[in-house]
Design a protein around this motif. Structure first.
Motif, short mmCIF file in Angstrom:
data_model
loop_
_atom_site.label_atom_id
_atom_site.label_comp_id
_atom_site.label_asym_id
_atom_site.label_seq_id
_atom_site.Cartn_x
_atom_site.Cartn_y
_atom_site.Cartn_z
N THR A 1 0.86 -1.18 0.00
CA THR A 1 0.00 0.00 0.00
C THR A 1 0.89 1.23 0.00
OG1 THR A 1 -1.70 -1.18 1.26
CG2 THR A 1 -1.85 1.22 1.20
N GLU A 2 1.01 1.88 -1.13
CA GLU A 2 1.91 3.01 -1.26
C GLU A 2 1.25 4.29 -0.75
OE1 GLU A 2 4.39 5.48 -4.70
OE2 GLU A 2 3.06 3.84 -5.26
N VAL A 3 1.95 5.01 0.11
CA VAL A 3 1.48 6.32 0.57
C VAL A 3 1.92 7.37 -0.43
CG1 VAL A 3 1.59 8.05 2.39
CG2 VAL A 3 1.52 5.61 2.98
N LEU A 4 0.98 8.12 -0.95
CA LEU A 4 1.25 9.12 -1.97
C LEU A 4 1.42 10.52 -1.39
CD1 LEU A 4 -1.35 7.88 -4.60
CD2 LEU A 4 1.08 7.30 -4.46
N ARG A 5 0.59 10.85 -0.38
CA ARG A 5 0.63 12.18 0.23
C ARG A 5 0.17 12.09 1.67
NH1 ARG A 5 0.75 16.78 -3.12
NH2 ARG A 5 -0.19 17.98 -1.44
N VAL A 6 0.68 13.02 2.47
CA VAL A 6 0.17 13.22 3.83
C VAL A 6 -0.17 14.69 3.96
CG1 VAL A 6 0.66 13.10 6.29
CG2 VAL A 6 1.58 11.34 4.76
N ASP A 7 -1.44 14.99 4.19
CA ASP A 7 -1.90 16.37 4.26
C ASP A 7 -2.68 16.59 5.55
OD1 ASP A 7 -1.20 17.37 1.47
OD2 ASP A 7 -2.47 15.66 0.97
N LEU A 8 -2.79 17.87 5.93
CA LEU A 8 -3.74 18.21 6.98
C LEU A 8 -5.15 17.99 6.45
CD1 LEU A 8 -2.09 21.40 8.47
CD2 LEU A 8 -2.51 19.25 9.67
N ASN A 9 -6.00 17.43 7.24
CA ASN A 9 -7.34 17.07 6.79
C ASN A 9 -8.30 18.22 6.98
OD1 ASN A 9 -9.59 15.48 6.03
ND2 ASN A 9 -10.03 15.09 8.20
N ASN A 10 -8.93 18.64 5.89
CA ASN A 10 -9.97 19.66 5.98
C ASN A 10 -11.29 19.17 5.42
OD1 ASN A 10 -9.43 19.62 3.28
ND2 ASN A 10 -8.50 21.67 3.20
N ARG A 11 -11.36 17.85 5.21
CA ARG A 11 -12.60 17.27 4.73
C ARG A 11 -12.91 16.02 5.56
NH1 ARG A 11 -12.34 16.29 -1.53
NH2 ARG A 11 -10.46 15.18 -0.92
N SER A 12 -14.09 15.51 5.45
CA SER A 12 -14.50 14.37 6.27
C SER A 12 -14.56 13.08 5.47
CB SER A 12 -15.88 14.64 6.89
OG SER A 12 -16.85 14.84 5.86
N ASP A 13 -13.92 13.06 4.28
CA ASP A 13 -14.02 11.87 3.45
C ASP A 13 -12.93 10.87 3.80
OD1 ASP A 13 -12.30 12.98 0.44
OD2 ASP A 13 -11.96 13.43 2.55
N ALA A 14 -13.18 9.62 3.51
CA ALA A 14 -12.21 8.54 3.70
C ALA A 14 -12.70 7.34 2.93
CB ALA A 14 -12.07 8.21 5.18
N THR A 15 -11.81 6.39 2.72
CA THR A 15 -12.19 5.18 2.03
C THR A 15 -13.30 4.47 2.80
OG1 THR A 15 -9.95 4.92 1.23
CG2 THR A 15 -11.35 2.96 1.19
#
Length: 524
Positions: free
Chosen positions: A194-208
């Motif tokens: 499982t490749e991690v592409l980006r790590v960002d601060l979360n400003n949305r409530s979406d997820a897999t």
């Protein structure tokens, strides 16, 4: 490939990127301190197939070599602290192996021999050893052998002396497997490939999207964790909101805290504070950790069994040469693992690659290969007449007459990627993120010396992560079998409240990161 659940979980209290010794140790300590913590471990390939799974296999604490260097930069107390930390780490790993009955090819009461092939190098080492002793460092079990004594024990006719300290050979991959197995039992969700592409601060409530019905999907023929009980898995979200959004090749994961344990690949994902670097440039344009390619070869003696020690009263498990540039261990099966020669490679092994494609972990450098094939067989001959003329070596596994007429058979060769910071010390702690609320942590840059530092460094990092979070601190006190600790300490099923006394030179600060990046640019 191993995946605790067939689908990527939606959320986690803590996401760990990397499944080597660093990531496995963080998970192990965190879940022992706080079993209710939900942790997801993300690995781009198979479990422990990176640097940890590719090292030569030595557990060699360094008690004195850095005495003058650390004293000059950080003072004498820090030099003693680093020496003690490596001793404590060595004892902690040995204690874990003994208490948990872990088979990882360690040798009880083993000896590591620093063997010196020039008088100049031996004299310098003696100065470092004397300095550490005079500073008050614990060197009670370190012995110095002058030339004749060293030759008598090792048979290495060309040496000028040796310094002997406690150490052992070890299968780091087997140790990591044990740590991960223990963490899986306590609820770790492991997602390999499982490749991690980006790590960002979360400003949305979406997820897999995540379904608990997909729990514990794995193929027992493809992994070594099939016997692990998956029932204790904790898959429900702990919080309604999460600080970080992790974008992967299989969807997104929201996490409260993130630990970067990817060593040489650290720079591909970190977003650093604008106080440290120019954030108008590429997010991956920083240089915190430089990837360094190391080489190793395993050889099998042919026709005669050889030992590292000619004296049966000595249990030599590892030898180091040329200021640690080369090392040699003997495995349980009698074969020898030989590593080093980096100074003969292009750009001294410094690599340039990203987290998507690289040949560095599989490509053999011809110059290093030639050096290893020449240098180590000379050492292993234990015969001065061969010192300038190496024995015949045959590649391959076949039991041919040619192979048996040679002195050694090369079983396999491989490379691995080490991580080196510009100031040559590990990076352990919270990373100054672009915004104050970021909760990204890093444990990396052990420069090929991780086995002697990582286990307790990870414990210290877990202590930082949990003690600075009021909710986790309260919960850990609540779940304690002993009761709440005084002041700001917490108590779990291990002494996580214990002050590890991690060396100051490991700690991440904005000032250190700025200096490190500037130094890296100067050296580029």
């Amino acid at each position: 490939m191993f995946r605790t659940t067939s689908e990527l979980p939606a959320t986690a209290d803590l996401a760990i990127i990397g499944s080597g010794l660093s990531g496995a140790s963080v998970a192990y300590h965190a879940l022992k301190a706080y079993p209710a913590l939900s942790i997801v471990m993300l690995e781009v390939g198979d479990v422990c197939e990176g640097a940890t799974g590719r090292n030569g296999g030595h557990l060699h604490p360094d008690f004195y070599t850095y005495a003058s260097q650390v004293t000059a930069k950080y003072g004498p107390e820090e030099a003693v602290r680093l020496s003690k930390f490596e001793r404590d780490n060595f004892e902690a790993v040995k204690r874990l192996i003994k208490e948990d009955n872990v088979y990882c090819e360690t040798v009880e009461d083993g000896e590591t021999w620093q063997v010196f092939l020039t008088q100049e190098e031996f004299s310098e080492a003696l100065r470092e050893f004397t300095m550490m002793r005079d500073l008050g460092g614990d060197v009670h079990d370190i012995q110095v052998y002058m030339r004749d004594e060293a030759i008598e024990v090792t048979g290495i006719q060309g040496c000028f002396g040796a310094i002997v300290s406690p150490g052992s050979s070890i299968s780091s991959k087997k140790l990591v497997s044990h740590l991960i197995q223990q963490s899986l039992v306590r609820g770790l969700n492991l997602q390999s490939n499982t490749e991690v592409l980006r790590v960002d601060l979360n400003n949305r409530s979406d997820a897999t999207p995540f379904s608990s019905g997909n729990c514990a999907a794995y193929d027992p023929e493809l992994d070594e964790f099939e016997h692990v009980n998956m029932n204790p898995l904790r898959i429900l979200p702990k919080k309604p909101s999460y600080l970080h959004k992790i974008t992967t090749s299989r969807g997104t994961l929201l996490a409260n805290k993130v630990v970067h344990a990817t060593n040489a690949y650290i720079d591909t994902l970190l977003s650093i504070s604008s106080n440290v670097c120019d954030t108008t440039k590429s997010r991956n344009g920083t240089v915190l950790v430089t990837p360094i390619r190391g080489h190793a070869v395993e050889i099998a003696p042919v026709g005669i069994q050889r030992k590292l020690s000619l004296d049966p009263s000595h249990n030599i498990t590892c030898m180091n040469f040329n200021s640690g540039g080369e090392y040699l261990i003997q495995r349980a099966n009698g074969n020898f693992v030989l590593a080093g020669g980096r100074r003969f490679s292009k750009r001294k092994g410094i690599e340039s690659f990203n987290n998507k494609t690289t040949t560095a972990e599989t490509e053999i450098d011809g110059s290093v290969d030639l050096f290893l094939r020449f240098f180590f067989p000379q050492i292993l001959c234990f015969d001065n007449s061969h010192y300038l003329s190496p024995p015949k070596i045959v590649f391959g596994e076949s039991d041919t007459n040619e192979a048996y007429s040679a002195d050694y058979r090369i079983v396999k060769q491989w490379t691995g990627i080490m991580g080196l910071s510009a100031d040559e010390y590990p990076l352990v702690g919270k990373v100054p993120s672009v915004l104050e609320q970021g909760q990204e942590y890093c444990i990396a840059a052990f420069a090929g010396h991780g086995m002697s530092r990582i286990f307790l460094a990870a414990k210290a990092l877990v202590r930082m992560i949990l003690l600075k979070d009021d909710e986790y601190r309260y919960d850990c006190q609540y779940h304690s079998t002993i009761g709440p600790m005084h002041d700001n300490y917490l108590e779990g099923t291990i002494e996580i409240a214990e002050n590890i006394h991690m060396p100051q030179c490991f700690a991440i600060t904005e000032e250190r990161l700025t200096k490190t990046m500037n130094l890296a640019k100067m050296n580029a």
